[in-house]
Design an enzyme around this catalytic site. Sequence first.
Site, PDB file in Angstrom:
ATOM      1  N   LYS A 184       0.832  -1.206   0.000  1.00 30.97           N
ATOM      2  CA  LYS A 184       0.000   0.000   0.000  1.00 30.97           C
ATOM      3  C   LYS A 184       0.866   1.255   0.000  1.00 30.97           C
ATOM      4  O   LYS A 184       0.540   2.258  -0.632  1.00 30.97           O
ATOM      5  CB  LYS A 184      -0.927  -0.007   1.210  1.00 30.97           C
ATOM      6  N   ARG A 232      -5.245 -13.231   7.302  1.00 29.78           N
ATOM      7  CA  ARG A 232      -4.737 -13.159   5.923  1.00 29.78           C
ATOM      8  C   ARG A 232      -3.943 -14.394   5.538  1.00 29.78           C
ATOM      9  O   ARG A 232      -3.390 -15.088   6.395  1.00 29.78           O
ATOM     10  CB  ARG A 232      -3.794 -11.948   5.795  1.00 29.78           C
ATOM     11  N   ASP A 245      -4.836  -7.230  -6.571  1.00 28.38           N
ATOM     12  CA  ASP A 245      -4.969  -6.074  -5.665  1.00 28.38           C
ATOM     13  C   ASP A 245      -4.513  -4.739  -6.261  1.00 28.38           C
ATOM     14  O   ASP A 245      -5.131  -3.724  -5.977  1.00 28.38           O
ATOM     15  CB  ASP A 245      -4.190  -6.341  -4.369  1.00 28.38           C
ATOM     16  N   HIS A 300      -5.835   0.675  -7.108  1.00 30.49           N
ATOM     17  CA  HIS A 300      -6.216  -0.431  -6.221  1.00 30.49           C
ATOM     18  C   HIS A 300      -7.145  -1.359  -7.021  1.00 30.49           C
ATOM     19  O   HIS A 300      -8.355  -1.369  -6.806  1.00 30.49           O
ATOM     20  CB  HIS A 300      -6.928   0.165  -5.001  1.00 30.49           C
ATOM     21  N   CYS A 309     -13.640  -6.573  -0.304  1.00 35.09           N
ATOM     22  CA  CYS A 309     -14.935  -6.616  -1.009  1.00 35.09           C
ATOM     23  C   CYS A 309     -14.916  -7.651  -2.126  1.00 35.09           C
ATOM     24  O   CYS A 309     -15.691  -7.563  -3.081  1.00 35.09           O
ATOM     25  CB  CYS A 309     -15.273  -5.245  -1.584  1.00 35.09           C
TER      26      CYS A 309
END
Length: 592
Positions: free
Chosen positions: A220, A379, A287, A240, A264
């Site tokens: 990120k 995760r 991602d 993203h 999501c």
Amino acid sequence: MAQITVTEALRTWIQEVQSLTEPDSVHIVDGSKEEEELLLQRLVENKTFMPLNPQKRPHSFLACSNPDDVARVEGKTFICCANEADAGPTNHWHDPATMKTKLEHLFKGCMRGRIMYVVPYCMGPADSPYAQIGVEITDSPYVVINLKIMARINESISKRAGEKPFVKALHSVGVPLSEKQDDCSWPCNTKELVIAHFPEIEEIWSFGSGYGGNALLSKKCFALRIASWMARDNGWFAEHMLIISVTNPKGEKLYMTAAFPSACGKTNLAMLESQLPGWKVECVGDDIAWMFWDEHGTLRAINPEFGCFGVAPGTSSKTNKHGIELLQKNCIFTNVARTKENDVWWEGLTDQPPHGLTTWKQQPYDPKSAEPAAHPNARFTAPLYQCPSLDSAWNDPQGVPISAIIFGGRRSSTIPLIRQAKSWRQAVFFGASMTSATTAAAKGAVGKVRHDPFAMLPFCGYHMGDYFQHWLSMGTQSQQLPSVFYVNWFLKNQEDRFSWPGFGENIRVLAWIFDRIKGRAKATSTPVGYIPDPSSLRLPSHTNYDELFPCDTQAWNDELNDLESYFSTFGERLPHELTEELAMIRTGLSCP
Ligand code: OXD
Ligand code: MN
């Protein structure tokens, strides 16, 4: 293990960090198998990793974090650019000079008693003109072993790091060890947590957390926050977004990207197993997408990452069969539950939890308790090349040509299953208007609808108004713009049941998108975009078109009013095109 001779630029930085953080020793990562085994051995000895049953899940490990360190912490994530206005209202800004002073104080001696790992890595295929080099210095072997899955790391990248400008990322768990003091299994210092980005000098400093996006700084921090700044300045996109190909029964193939907020279903869509005979979806990334115009005006995308850091709960052979196959070996699981056979489990993996589970908090699982066995943001870290539905061009240095961009959010009403933008201006409006219910991917309340433009709210490294402008400007640079769509898999009916089956059935929507691009699907023009004619969408028999395409003018009116006040937070930097688009939709809907 190779003795790496690093470039002078990298050596200088290593020496600076070494004298600031005072580690016991320095280890320059070369990506070798031998090195990996050494790190794994250290992690097991420190009880950070529990080896899983090799018969069930070869070469895989479970880590359980400190319960305070389980998700991205947006409130402690800062953009430190010279001019506060450039960070914009969606970011936390901090003055760069005072932040550096604060960080230097925090990092002083913070690696005492620890090994300082220097991890050179490449984002994107190493021979790609679009790839970028980063170096993360960290005192966490857990971070190193995750990075080895998530980014391309090898001896030749290590030797070359520093030849060209590289993104510097400094990370510490923030727990120095005094002599003879034993380490704990998950060191972290969440009271002092801070994640600071200096986009003008392409540096990241992260202190106090060992978890996910807070600590794996390639993801990120670099590939989105710093890269979005670079992309704006150099005419590309850092988004993203997942990247997939869709192939129809005739063997025609199109590539698409899709932006959804965290947790999501991006990984599920990226690995979708088609429920429509003859149709196939293959994965390039789950991602992040970096996208560029090539010399022919085609938008091309690369996946800068090499692995998946996906949300485990909800992943099952029903929701993501390919994802389950991806996880069979060579994976790291964080904060999932453990079975008595020493394998992993999480909510949704099977209908019933197996007997004898140990929770992510290392307690015997009580099925009557309200506490889940796995943390909702548990995760897996998995090598992308293990994905059984990998696209043949996933590692192509030139990237893949993008025909469609899809936006989507988690909304139970108002927003239809699928619609297509009528113009690039409406496409940018689609992205800017994204809203979604919050999930456990970030610390804070879950299930609250928030604006999340382009799914970039936590990840855009500069003023969101300028970001919208960047998207508008990019649309003037080619005659062959991709088609843009907006989907919502999460509509609910009056009985509070999902109206759309989702998962593998989403291929029906992808097939409509595919046919639209090929000029083979009929649609009706509405103020909010083109909506499929019922005959053009291959709906499953038990679904109801009207539930999937709600037509509630009052609800849209509320939506537009809310959006108008959200847009006003961007002040003068909101492009006038978005205000005009909003006004046009309002007139079209004949809203008061
Ligand atoms: C992620 C996220 O980890 O979006 O991908 O939070
Ligand atoms: Mn994400």
